[in-house]
Design an enzyme around this catalytic site. Structure first.
Site, PDB file in Angstrom:
ATOM      1  N   ASP A  37       0.843  -1.095   0.017  1.00 21.93           N
ATOM      2  CA  ASP A  37       0.166  -0.028  -0.120  1.00 21.93           C
ATOM      3  C   ASP A  37       0.796   1.112  -0.065  1.00 21.93           C
ATOM      4  O   ASP A  37       1.855   1.282   0.727  1.00 21.93           O
ATOM      5  CB  ASP A  37      -0.881  -0.134   1.243  1.00 21.93           C
ATOM      6  CG  ASP A  37      -2.007   0.889   0.983  1.00 21.93           C
ATOM      7  OD1 ASP A  37      -2.309   1.402   0.092  1.00 21.93           O
ATOM      8  OD2 ASP A  37      -2.937   0.937   1.989  1.00 21.93           O
ATOM      9  N   GLU A  56      -5.021   2.618  -4.096  1.00 21.41           N
ATOM     10  CA  GLU A  56      -3.556   2.617  -3.870  1.00 21.41           C
ATOM     11  C   GLU A  56      -2.755   1.347  -3.395  1.00 21.41           C
ATOM     12  O   GLU A  56      -1.737   1.135  -3.404  1.00 21.41           O
ATOM     13  CB  GLU A  56      -2.984   3.835  -3.130  1.00 21.41           C
ATOM     14  CG  GLU A  56      -3.196   3.626  -1.739  1.00 21.41           C
ATOM     15  CD  GLU A  56      -4.602   4.269  -1.226  1.00 21.41           C
ATOM     16  OE1 GLU A  56      -4.776   4.693  -0.262  1.00 21.41           O
ATOM     17  OE2 GLU A  56      -5.377   4.412  -2.205  1.00 21.41           O
TER      18      GLU A  56
END
Length: 589
Positions: A450, A494
Site C-alpha cells: 500500500d 493505491e
C-alpha cells in the site's frame, strides 16, 4: 548461464554437419561422369546452412573476397542484408571460419534467442549482450563490477567492452550479430543499441583498444525504426547485399549435383519458376538427384516437369515451405493486404513501406525504389490462387476477430489505469495457483502493499499526478518480479498485490524488500508524507504458506493483509514478513 541461449556456428567437419536437419537422411547418389567410373556422392538436406566442408557452397564473387579483406581492418563493420533463406547463415559460417583462420576470437549472437522481457528493457538487453559475449569467450561476466546506474547502461556497456572484454584478450574479437532485424520490433532497444554500435565504430579511430573489435551486422530487412543519419550503423562500413543465383551459378550447382544431362533446358525452367532463389533451387536439385523418377532413370526433365506441375499443391516439394510462409502471414495479418496488391498487380506496385520491408525479409517481394514485385513465379502462382479463392482475406478477417477477442479478454483482466492485472484476474489466478499448490504441496507466497499516505498525496498534487504516480509504481512492481508466473495486480485504490508461485519465505521477503527499495528509488516527491523522507514510499506485508484443499485462498489474502496492517502500525515504509509454512499453523486453522 546455459549455453543454449546463445547462438554459435558449427565447427568444421562433424560439428558443421550438425547444422543440417538431422531428421533427414542425406541422399546417396550414383553419378556417371561420361567415361569416368561411377562413384557415390552425398548431398545434405538443403533446409539448413551449407556446411563448411560441403562442395555445394556457391561463391558469389566478389562478395566473399571483399568481406575477407574487410575482416582484417581494425574496427571494421560489415553489413550483410538479404531475405530469409538466401544464404546469409552459410556465408556467415565462412566469415567466422576465416576470422578464426586469422587467429581472431569469434562470437556469434542471434537476437531471436533473446527473450521478450530482455528485448523490452535496454538495461537488461545490454547486460544480456555483454554476458553473451563473455559466455563465448569463457570469461566470468563480472557485470556488477563495471555497471553504474548513475552513468547509464550504454556508457556502462562501452566501459565494460573497453576496460574488461577487450583488455582480457590478446587478439582481435570478431562478433557476428545475426537477425538484427528482430530488434526492429523493439524500437526502444533498437534506437539505443544501434547508435551505440556506430559510436564504437567511430571511436575505434581514436581508441586503440576498440580497434580489436570487428563486427558483422546481418539482417533481413531495411531498418524501419527512426534513426538519424549520424547515428545509424546502416550507413557505415562495408555493405553487402546477397543477390539471387545467376543462371550460370545455378548451372554450376546443378553440375555439382551430377546433373549434366540436358542442363541447358533444366536451368532456364528453374530460373523461370524460382528466380535463382538459393534455397528453392537447392530443393529442386536435391529432389532431382534423390527421387527414383529422376535419379534412377536419369529422366531429369520429366521429374522437373512434375516438380513444376505440382509446385503449388500439397503433393509438391515446395508445400512445406509455402505453408511456413502462410503460417507466418497468419501471425502478421497487416501484411496480407500488401501481399495481395503485389500478387494481383501485373507489374510492380507501391505498398505501405514497413509492410514492404517485412515482406521482403520473408523473400516474398523484391523492392526496386518504391515499387514492390513478387519474389518469384512460384509465389505468384501460389498466393494468387489463395487470393482468387478469398482465402487470404478470410484468414485476415479471422485473425482480426481473434485479435479483437484477445483485446476484449485483456480489457476484462487488466486494470485500465496501471496496465497490470485487475482484482478480477487476481482472484481467478490466485484460486488456480492455490489449487495447484495444494495438490503438489508447494509453497505459495503473496505480497500485499500500500502506498503510504496516498490520500494526502492526491489532496496535495491532485488526481492527475496521483494517477501518474500509480502508473510509475505499477511499472516498478512489474519490473521487480522476475518470472512470467509472478502476477502483479492492482487490488484497489493505491493497494497492489503480487502473487508469487513456488516462492519460499526467504525469496518472497527478498522480492518485497526489492519492491520497497525500487519504489523509493523513483524519488517521487511527497511533501505531506509522515514517513520522514518526503518521497513516496510503500508499506508491505508478505506471507508464505502451503495451501490446503480444505482451506480457501482468502486465508492467504487475510494473512497478507494482516502483515500489511502491522507494517502500517509500526510506522510504514517497511516490510513485515510471515512464514506460515509450518504444519502447526495449518492444524490450528
Amino acid at each position: 548461464m546455459s549455453s543454449d541461449r546463445f547462438d554459435s556456428p558449427p565447427a568444421k567437419g562433424r560439428a558443421g554437419e550438425s547444422a543440417i536437419n538431422s531428421s533427414s537422411t542425406p541422399a546417396l547418389i550414383f553419378v556417371n561422369y561420361g567415361m569416368l567410373p561411377v562413384k557415390i556422392m552425398q548431398f545434405e538436406d538443403p533446409s539448413g546452412p551449407v556446411p563448411l566442408d560441403s562442395p555445394l557452397y556457391i561463391f558469389r564473387p566478389p562478395i566473399e573476397e571483399r568481406i575477407y579483406r574487410e575482416i582484417e581492418q581494425p574496427g571494421s563493420v560489415i553489413r550483410i542484408r538479404a531475405p530469409r533463406k538466401m544464404g546469409k547463415s552459410s556465408l556467415l559460417y565462412r566469415i567466422l571460419a576465416r576470422a578464426q583462420q586469422c587467429g581472431y576470437h569469434t562470437v556469434s549472437i542471434d537476437f531471436t534467442r533473446a527473450e521478450t522481457a530482455i528485448l523490452s528493457d535496454l538495461n537488461r538487453f545490454l547486460r544480456w549482450f555483454c554476458a553473451a559475449v563473455c559466455h563465448h569467450l569463457h570469461l566470468p561476466p563480472q557485470l556488477d563490477d563495471y555497471w553504474d546506474e548513475d552513468i547509464g547502461s550504454k556508457i556502462s556497456c562501452t566501459i565494460y567492452f573497453q576496460d574488461y572484454i577487450l583488455t582480457q584478450i590478446d587478439r582481435p574479437l570478431f562478433i557476428a550479430l545475426n537477425e538484427v532485424n528482430h530488434l526492429f520490433e523493439y524500437p526502444g532497444v533498437a534506437m539505443e543499441f544501434l547508435p551505440l554500435l556506430r559510436s564504437w565504430y567511430e571511436e575505434a579511430r581514436q581508441v586503440e583498444v576498440l580497434k580489436k573489435l570487428r563486427l558483422a551486422i546481418v539482417h533481413s530487412t531495411e531498418i524501419y525504426v527512426p534513426l538519424k543519419l549520424n547515428q545509424s550503423p546502416f550507413n557505415i562500413g562495408l555493405p553487402i547485399r546477397l543477390p539471387p543465383f545467376t543462371g550460370e551459378q545455378v548451372e554450376d550447382l546443378a553440375r555439382r549435383h551430377g546433373l549434366d544431362y540436358k542442363i541447358e533446358k533444366m536451368v532456364p525452367k528453374l530460373m523461370e519458376m524460382v528466380g535463382g532463389h538459393p534455397y528453392l533451387v537447392r530443393l529442386a536439385l536435391y529432389d532431382l538427384v534423390s527421387s527414383s523418377e529422376g535419379g534412377k532413370n536419369g529422366n531429369y526433365n520429366r521429374r522437373l516437369d512434375t516438380i513444376f506441375d505440382t509446385a503449388t499443391t500439397q503433393a509438391g516439394i515446395y508445400n512445406q515451405h509455402l505453408c511456413e510462409l502462410l503460417a507466418i502471414l497468419e501471425d502478421r495479418p497487416e501484411l496480407l493486404d500488401g501481399l495481395e496488391a503485389v500478387v494481383m498487380a501485373e507489374g510492380g506496385t507501391q505498398i505501405e513501406p514497413i509492410a514492404a520491408y517485412k515482406l521482403e525479409s520473408l523473400g516474398l517481394v523484391k523492392l526496386t525504389g518504391n515499387q514492390a514485385t513478387i519474389g518469384c513465379e512460384l509465389y505468384r502462382q501460389y498466393f494468387r490462387i489463395l487470393c482468387e479463392r478469398g482465402i487470404l482475406k478470410q484468414r485476415s478477417r479471422l485473425e482480426q476477430l481473434e485479435e479483437m477477442n484477445r483485446e476484449l479478454q485483456k480489457m476484462a483482466n487488466v486494470d485500465e489505469l496501471t496496465q497490470v492485472a485487475n482484482r478480477r484476474f487476481f482472484a481467478s489466478y490466485l484460486r488456480t495457483q492455490w489449487e495447484q499448490h495444494a495438490l503438489r504441496g508447494d509453497v505459495l507466497s503473496l505480497i500485499m502493499c500500500d502506498l503510504d499516505y496516498f490520500k494526502a498525496y492526491n489532496d496535495t498534487y491532485r488526481h492527475i499526478a496521483g494517477d501518474r504516480c500509480l502508473q510509475l509504481v505499477a511499472k516498478t512492481l512489474q519490473s521487480s518480479v522476475g518470472r512470467s508466473s509472478d502476477v502483479v495486480a492492482r487490488y484497489g485504490g493505491e493497494e497492489f498485490a503480487v502473487i508469487l508461485p513456488q516462492t519460499t519465505p526467504v525469496g518472497a521477503r527478498h522480492i518485497a524488500e526489492t519492491i520497497c527499495k525500487n519504489v523509493k528509488a523513483l524519488q517521487i516527491v511527497h511533501e505531506t508524507s509522515l514517513t520522514g523522507e518526503k518521497i513516496v514510499t510503500m508499506s508491505v506485508g508478505v506471507v508464505s504458506m502451503i495451501p490446503r484443499r480444505n482451506l480457501d485462498p482468502s486465508t492467504l489474502v487475510a494473512a497478507a493483509d494482516e502483515a500489511l496492517y502491522e507494517s502500517k502500525s509500526r510506522g510504514r515504509d517497511r516490510v513485515t514478513a510471515k512464514d506460515l509454512t509450518a504444519a502447526p499453523f495449518h492444524q490450528q486453522l
